[in-house]
Write an enzyme that holds these catalytic residues in place. Sequence first.
Site, PDB file in Angstrom:
ATOM      1  N   SER A 124       0.834  -1.202   0.000  1.00 24.19           N
ATOM      2  CA  SER A 124       0.000   0.000   0.000  1.00 24.19           C
ATOM      3  C   SER A 124       0.866   1.248   0.000  1.00 24.19           C
ATOM      4  CB  SER A 124      -0.855  -0.027   1.271  1.00 24.19           C
ATOM      5  OG  SER A 124      -1.427   1.235   1.513  1.00 24.19           O
ATOM      6  N   TYR A 148      -2.042  -0.723  10.852  1.00 22.83           N
ATOM      7  CA  TYR A 148      -2.274  -1.334   9.538  1.00 22.83           C
ATOM      8  C   TYR A 148      -1.070  -1.082   8.626  1.00 22.83           C
ATOM      9  CZ  TYR A 148      -3.780  -1.184   4.652  1.00 22.83           C
ATOM     10  OH  TYR A 148      -3.836  -1.307   3.292  1.00 22.83           O
ATOM     11  N   LYS A 152       1.975  -3.593   6.702  1.00 24.52           N
ATOM     12  CA  LYS A 152       2.407  -3.577   5.290  1.00 24.52           C
ATOM     13  C   LYS A 152       3.921  -3.384   5.204  1.00 24.52           C
ATOM     14  CE  LYS A 152      -1.648  -4.136   3.433  1.00 24.52           C
ATOM     15  NZ  LYS A 152      -1.968  -5.421   2.821  1.00 24.52           N
TER      16      LYS A 152
HETATM   17  C1  WQD Z   1      -9.525   9.349   0.803  1.00 22.64           C
HETATM   18  C2  WQD Z   1      -9.789  10.826   1.101  1.00 22.64           C
HETATM   19  C3  WQD Z   1     -10.271  11.269   3.405  1.00 22.64           C
HETATM   20  C4  WQD Z   1     -14.036   9.167   3.724  1.00 22.64           C
HETATM   21  C5  WQD Z   1      -6.837   4.359   2.844  1.00 22.64           C
HETATM   22  C6  WQD Z   1      -5.669   3.637   3.450  1.00 22.64           C
HETATM   23  C7  WQD Z   1      -4.824   3.055   2.366  1.00 22.64           C
HETATM   24  C8  WQD Z   1      -5.630   2.149   1.498  1.00 22.64           C
HETATM   25  C9  WQD Z   1      -6.852   2.834   0.986  1.00 22.64           C
HETATM   26  C10 WQD Z   1      -6.784   0.178   2.425  1.00 22.64           C
HETATM   27  C11 WQD Z   1      -9.141  11.295   2.394  1.00 22.64           C
HETATM   28  C12 WQD Z   1     -11.458  11.582   2.523  1.00 22.64           C
HETATM   29  C13 WQD Z   1     -12.854   9.685   3.239  1.00 22.64           C
HETATM   30  C14 WQD Z   1     -15.102  10.052   4.055  1.00 22.64           C
HETATM   31  C15 WQD Z   1     -13.746  11.904   3.334  1.00 22.64           C
HETATM   32  N1  WQD Z   1      -5.820   0.952   2.221  1.00 22.64           N
HETATM   33  N2  WQD Z   1     -12.726  11.028   3.047  1.00 22.64           N
HETATM   34  N3  WQD Z   1     -14.913  11.394   3.814  1.00 22.64           N
HETATM   35  O1  WQD Z   1      -7.151   7.243   3.628  1.00 22.64           O
HETATM   36  O2  WQD Z   1      -6.365   7.811   1.295  1.00 22.64           O
HETATM   37  O3  WQD Z   1      -6.349   5.467   2.081  1.00 22.64           O
HETATM   38  O4  WQD Z   1      -7.558   3.477   2.036  1.00 22.64           O
HETATM   39  O5  WQD Z   1      -7.724  -0.281   2.172  1.00 22.64           O
HETATM   40  O6  WQD Z   1      -3.782   2.383   2.936  1.00 22.64           O
HETATM   41  O7  WQD Z   1      -4.915   4.561   4.218  1.00 22.64           O
HETATM   42  O8  WQD Z   1      -8.491   6.512   1.561  1.00 22.64           O
HETATM   43  O9  WQD Z   1     -10.855   6.561   0.848  1.00 22.64           O
HETATM   44  O10 WQD Z   1     -10.335   6.560   3.317  1.00 22.64           O
HETATM   45  O11 WQD Z   1      -9.829   8.596   1.966  1.00 22.64           O
HETATM   46  O12 WQD Z   1     -13.631  13.117   3.158  1.00 22.64           O
HETATM   47  O13 WQD Z   1     -16.169   9.648   4.523  1.00 22.64           O
HETATM   48  O14 WQD Z   1     -11.206  10.971   1.287  1.00 22.64           O
HETATM   49  O15 WQD Z   1     -10.157  12.193   4.431  1.00 22.64           O
HETATM   50  O16 WQD Z   1      -8.741  12.617   2.202  1.00 22.64           O
HETATM   51  P1  WQD Z   1      -7.057   6.879   2.230  1.00 22.64           P
HETATM   52  P2  WQD Z   1      -9.960   6.989   1.942  1.00 22.64           P
END
Ligand code: WQD
Length: 337
Positions: A124, A148, A152
């Site tokens: 990741s 998590y 990785k």
């Molecule tokens: C993306 C953006 C949030 C939800 C994570 C893990 C990564 C990978 C994928 C696992 C961010 C914003 C999110 C919401 C929002 N692993 N957001 N409202 O955090 O980049 O990556 O998932 O599965 O290792 O860290 O992805 O989709 O959670 O967030 O505004 O309800 O969307 O703050 O900026 P992230 P995400």
Amino acid sequence: MNVLLTGGAGYIGSHTALELLRAGHDVVIADDFSNSSESSVRAIEKETGKKVRLYACDVSDALKCKMIFEENKFDAVIHFAGYKAVGESVAKPLMYFRNNFLSAIAVLESMLEHGVNLFVFSSSATVYGTCQDMPLVESSSLGVTSPYGRTKLVIEQMCEDVCKANPDFKAVMLRYFNPIGADASLAVGENPKGIPNNLMPYLCKVASGELDHLSVFGKDYDTPDGTCIRDFIHISDLASGHMAAVEKSGSLPKGISCFNLGTGKGTSVDELVSIFNSVNGNKVKFVYAGRRPGDVPVSYADVSKANEVLGWKASHSLEDACATAYAYQMKCSEGRH
Ligand code: WQD
């Protein structure tokens, strides 16, 4: 090739299974269905017209894992099995360490015992920690921002040691950015159990009426529109990246290789919401909320290494990803009511 997919019924695993089967490879899936279901495997079989050998088990159980290797002859293993919710890992680190480490160890031990020398790991972009030099290249500094993420990073390091001790072994670390969307057939897709943590499934459940509104976490980042920037990649592109890693493995050096799988382009949360709305004819209700702890402001990949070495490049649009993600969500919602 005959490929074992651990966690092959999950979101990324099921799409990779589809790609491999469509290209004429054979696939064996091992999955404990803790965050997936057997129906995905049946849907893959129906879509491809091919039979998938399925082991409904937890590969961290070393005896069960060995049995899978005794009953099959594999050319490669793609190891997807593992817990993946960042927030949950902060609350329950030991649960993450036990499951993610033990499953990787059991699979690697079985591989060595049975002379299977190609391990492709579901890594990741989180292994880049808080590195702020964009775009992220494979040689960027690494770090940990959650238990998590630690699993990785440590599994990548374990692979490095395993390769040093076993000169014929190849370990390919695929560092995913943000996968979204669904296969064009809608045979499989993303429909997490419970309230989603990730942006796209949350967006889909608001659009389908299952959740009231989206909270956009942070509007005060140092980015053009103030929201975070991510490298959203279509799940079918991510799946084809795995196939490229397996098919091009012959030309990879022995030892460990790392590849970013992203598009190379950053898109903000606000931009993604507006693409989603325009493609799906929706007006998703959202509010701006505070920053989510642990979020990095900007993350996107340099994908030239995967392009040059694996001959792989993402080709699907974000529009396609938004359309298929929502269509799959609607298909699931209709199935339930
Ligand atoms: C993306 C953006 C949030 C939800 C994570 C893990 C990564 C990978 C994928 C696992 C961010 C914003 C999110 C919401 C929002 N692993 N957001 N409202 O955090 O980049 O990556 O998932 O599965 O290792 O860290 O992805 O989709 O959670 O967030 O505004 O309800 O969307 O703050 O900026 P992230 P995400």
